[in-house]
Each structure stands twice: as structure tokens, then as C-alpha cells.
Design a protein around this motif. Structure first.
Motif, PDB file in Angstrom:
ATOM      1  N   ARG A  40       0.982  -1.111   0.010  1.00 14.33           N
ATOM      2  CA  ARG A  40       0.436   0.097   0.162  1.00 14.33           C
ATOM      3  C   ARG A  40       0.823   0.971  -0.095  1.00 14.33           C
ATOM      4  O   ARG A  40       2.000   0.727   0.666  1.00 14.33           O
ATOM      5  N   GLN A  41       0.243   2.170  -0.297  1.00 14.80           N
ATOM      6  CA  GLN A  41       1.055   3.696  -0.971  1.00 14.80           C
ATOM      7  C   GLN A  41      -0.287   4.776   0.179  1.00 14.80           C
ATOM      8  O   GLN A  41      -1.060   4.492  -0.730  1.00 14.80           O
ATOM      9  N   ALA A  42       0.526   5.173   1.505  1.00 16.90           N
ATOM     10  CA  ALA A  42      -0.815   6.773   1.178  1.00 16.90           C
ATOM     11  C   ALA A  42      -0.076   7.718   0.488  1.00 16.90           C
ATOM     12  O   ALA A  42       0.951   7.766   0.173  1.00 16.90           O
ATOM     13  N   PRO A  43      -0.870   8.927   0.614  1.00 15.73           N
ATOM     14  CA  PRO A  43       0.384   9.742   0.099  1.00 15.73           C
ATOM     15  C   PRO A  43       0.855  10.844   0.539  1.00 15.73           C
ATOM     16  O   PRO A  43       1.118  10.649   2.195  1.00 15.73           O
ATOM     17  N   MET A  84      -9.237  -7.169   5.178  1.00 14.52           N
ATOM     18  CA  MET A  84      -9.415  -6.090   5.653  1.00 14.52           C
ATOM     19  C   MET A  84     -10.117  -6.401   7.027  1.00 14.52           C
ATOM     20  O   MET A  84     -11.440  -6.353   6.247  1.00 14.52           O
ATOM     21  N   ASN A  85     -10.368  -6.809   8.290  1.00 15.27           N
ATOM     22  CA  ASN A  85     -11.208  -6.387   9.315  1.00 15.27           C
ATOM     23  C   ASN A  85     -10.344  -4.557  10.154  1.00 15.27           C
ATOM     24  O   ASN A  85      -9.634  -4.779  10.235  1.00 15.27           O
ATOM     25  N   ASN A  86     -11.278  -4.368  11.075  1.00 20.79           N
ATOM     26  CA  ASN A  86     -11.637  -3.328  11.673  1.00 20.79           C
ATOM     27  C   ASN A  86     -10.458  -2.274  11.287  1.00 20.79           C
ATOM     28  O   ASN A  86      -9.345  -1.744  11.747  1.00 20.79           O
ATOM     29  N   LEU A  87     -10.719  -1.256  10.146  1.00 16.23           N
ATOM     30  CA  LEU A  87     -10.415  -0.706   9.332  1.00 16.23           C
ATOM     31  C   LEU A  87      -9.908   0.496  10.223  1.00 16.23           C
ATOM     32  O   LEU A  87     -10.941   1.152  11.056  1.00 16.23           O
ATOM     33  N   LYS A  88      -9.212   1.508   9.887  1.00 19.13           N
ATOM     34  CA  LYS A  88      -8.632   2.098  10.774  1.00 19.13           C
ATOM     35  C   LYS A  88      -8.154   3.155   9.946  1.00 19.13           C
ATOM     36  O   LYS A  88      -7.992   3.056   8.279  1.00 19.13           O
ATOM     37  N   PRO A  89      -9.288   5.069   9.638  1.00 19.92           N
ATOM     38  CA  PRO A  89      -8.385   5.895   9.191  1.00 19.92           C
ATOM     39  C   PRO A  89      -6.870   5.818   8.019  1.00 19.92           C
ATOM     40  O   PRO A  89      -6.200   5.954   7.389  1.00 19.92           O
ATOM     41  N   GLU A  90      -6.066   4.983   9.812  1.00 25.80           N
ATOM     42  CA  GLU A  90      -4.243   4.801   9.203  1.00 25.80           C
ATOM     43  C   GLU A  90      -4.394   4.218   7.578  1.00 25.80           C
ATOM     44  O   GLU A  90      -3.175   3.863   7.186  1.00 25.80           O
ATOM     45  N   ASP A  91      -5.771   3.619   7.514  1.00 29.11           N
ATOM     46  CA  ASP A  91      -5.196   2.295   6.497  1.00 29.11           C
ATOM     47  C   ASP A  91      -5.437   2.715   5.195  1.00 29.11           C
ATOM     48  O   ASP A  91      -5.469   2.300   3.901  1.00 29.11           O
ATOM     49  N   ALA A  93      -4.862   3.536   1.622  1.00 25.21           N
ATOM     50  CA  ALA A  93      -3.801   4.414   0.945  1.00 25.21           C
ATOM     51  C   ALA A  93      -4.546   3.648  -0.888  1.00 25.21           C
ATOM     52  O   ALA A  93      -5.892   2.958  -0.576  1.00 25.21           O
ATOM     53  N   VAL A  94      -3.296   3.705  -1.649  1.00 29.10           N
ATOM     54  CA  VAL A  94      -4.092   3.047  -2.955  1.00 29.10           C
ATOM     55  C   VAL A  94      -3.331   1.570  -2.556  1.00 29.10           C
ATOM     56  O   VAL A  94      -1.653   1.352  -2.008  1.00 29.10           O
ATOM     57  N   TYR A  95      -3.962   0.435  -2.872  1.00 30.83           N
ATOM     58  CA  TYR A  95      -3.764  -0.872  -2.355  1.00 30.83           C
ATOM     59  C   TYR A  95      -3.254  -1.631  -3.722  1.00 30.83           C
ATOM     60  O   TYR A  95      -3.733  -2.156  -4.172  1.00 30.83           O
ATOM     61  N   TYR A  96      -2.177  -1.688  -3.669  1.00 31.43           N
ATOM     62  CA  TYR A  96      -1.492  -2.664  -4.757  1.00 31.43           C
ATOM     63  C   TYR A  96      -0.845  -4.260  -4.481  1.00 31.43           C
ATOM     64  O   TYR A  96      -0.732  -4.616  -3.592  1.00 31.43           O
ATOM     65  N   CYS A  97      -1.571  -4.848  -5.389  1.00 34.95           N
ATOM     66  CA  CYS A  97      -1.072  -6.759  -5.667  1.00 34.95           C
ATOM     67  C   CYS A  97      -0.109  -6.535  -6.516  1.00 34.95           C
ATOM     68  O   CYS A  97       0.258  -6.076  -7.684  1.00 34.95           O
ATOM     69  N   ARG A  98       0.992  -8.001  -5.954  1.00 30.78           N
ATOM     70  CA  ARG A  98       2.278  -8.011  -6.863  1.00 30.78           C
ATOM     71  C   ARG A  98       2.177  -9.729  -6.717  1.00 30.78           C
ATOM     72  O   ARG A  98       2.308 -10.258  -5.413  1.00 30.78           O
ATOM     73  N   GLN A 109      -2.782  -2.203 -10.762  1.00 34.04           N
ATOM     74  CA  GLN A 109      -2.856  -1.057 -11.221  1.00 34.04           C
ATOM     75  C   GLN A 109      -3.272  -0.050  -9.989  1.00 34.04           C
ATOM     76  O   GLN A 109      -2.913   1.109  -9.817  1.00 34.04           O
ATOM     77  N   GLY A 110      -3.338  -0.639  -9.279  1.00 35.60           N
ATOM     78  CA  GLY A 110      -4.472  -0.356  -7.657  1.00 35.60           C
ATOM     79  C   GLY A 110      -5.401   0.004  -7.156  1.00 35.60           C
ATOM     80  O   GLY A 110      -5.941   0.306  -8.797  1.00 35.60           O
ATOM     81  N   THR A 111      -5.816   0.144  -6.226  1.00 38.15           N
ATOM     82  CA  THR A 111      -6.707   0.226  -6.016  1.00 38.15           C
ATOM     83  C   THR A 111      -7.143   0.999  -4.620  1.00 38.15           C
ATOM     84  O   THR A 111      -6.959   0.494  -3.566  1.00 38.15           O
ATOM     85  N   GLN A 112      -8.449   1.697  -4.686  1.00 39.05           N
ATOM     86  CA  GLN A 112      -8.101   3.124  -3.388  1.00 39.05           C
ATOM     87  C   GLN A 112      -8.794   2.670  -2.477  1.00 39.05           C
ATOM     88  O   GLN A 112      -9.991   2.028  -2.503  1.00 39.05           O
ATOM     89  N   VAL A 113      -8.790   2.674  -1.161  1.00 41.86           N
ATOM     90  CA  VAL A 113      -8.535   2.231   0.098  1.00 41.86           C
ATOM     91  C   VAL A 113      -9.117   2.941   1.246  1.00 41.86           C
ATOM     92  O   VAL A 113      -8.310   3.814   0.749  1.00 41.86           O
TER      93      VAL A 113
END
Length: 117
Positions: A40-43, A84-91, A93-98, A109-113
């Protein structure tokens, strides 16, 4: 080989999302050799490893998500998942699969969470 991620979206803190990563063009190699990763990559931040799953099914997680996130795979469908359970604001980010197969890396290409407080 192509990877397509899905399942991202907007959720309130404490909620859940399931990310999916569909791999196409892998043939039978996926079930035998592929290693799956979620990043994941946050701004304004560097991309970080969230979880990985080896071909044999063993897993590792970043300390920040242990006990909340679960990575899994379905070899019959060439899929890797991130529950992903019990998600927090700090989670947020754009999540990428590799996927790594035969020492070659493939990225989605990434998916926004986005997790609202």
C-alpha cells in the motif's frame, strides 16, 4: 501476465473490505511457483509491504495489520485476496497486488481504500 485488483472503496472506521487480485496468463505456474504480495501507498509516503503469501501458503504481515488483515490465495482461480477487518483511517492508501513467478515481478494497477473516521 496481467493482474487486476478490485474491492477497494470507502468504508467507515471499524468496517471491512476484501481486496481481490486476479492473475491471467499465468498458466499452471501460479499454483506451483507464484508468491503473492499486497502493498500500500498512502499520499506522501513510500510504498510499504502489507502482507505476503508463499506458494506453500505460509504468510507474513506487517506489524500494523497483524490480527486485522488476512491474505489468502485460490490456486484454482489464480487469485490472491486481502481480507481487511477493523479498518482504521491510517489504512487509507492505494493498495497494490504483486505476483512473483520464476523471479519475475508483476504488478496490478492499484485500488483505492479510504477509511473515514
Amino acid at each position: 501476465v496481467q493482474l487486476v485488483e478490485s474491492g477497494g472503496g470507502l468504508v467507515q472506521a471499524g468496517g471491512s473490505l476484501r481486496l481481490s487480485c486476479a492473475a491471467s496468463g499465468t498458466g499452471s505456474i501460479f499454483s506451483i511457483n507464484a508468491m503473492g504480495w499486497w502493498y500500500r501507498q498512502a499520499p506522501g509516503k513510500e510504498r510499504e509491504l502489507v502482507a505476503l503469501i508463499r506458494s506453500g501458503g505460509t504468510t507474513n504481515y506487517a506489524d500494523s495489520v497483524k490480527g486485522r488483515f488476512t491474505i489468502s490465495r485460490d490456486n484454482a482461480k489464480n487469485m490472491v485476496y486481502l481480507q481487511m477487518n477493523n479498518l482504521k483511517p491510517e489504512d487509507t492508501a492505494v493498495y497494490y497486488c504483486r505476483i512473483t513467478m520464476a523471479s519475475i515481478d508483476y504488478w496490478g494497477q492499484g485500488t483505492q481504500v479510504t477509511v473515514s473516521s
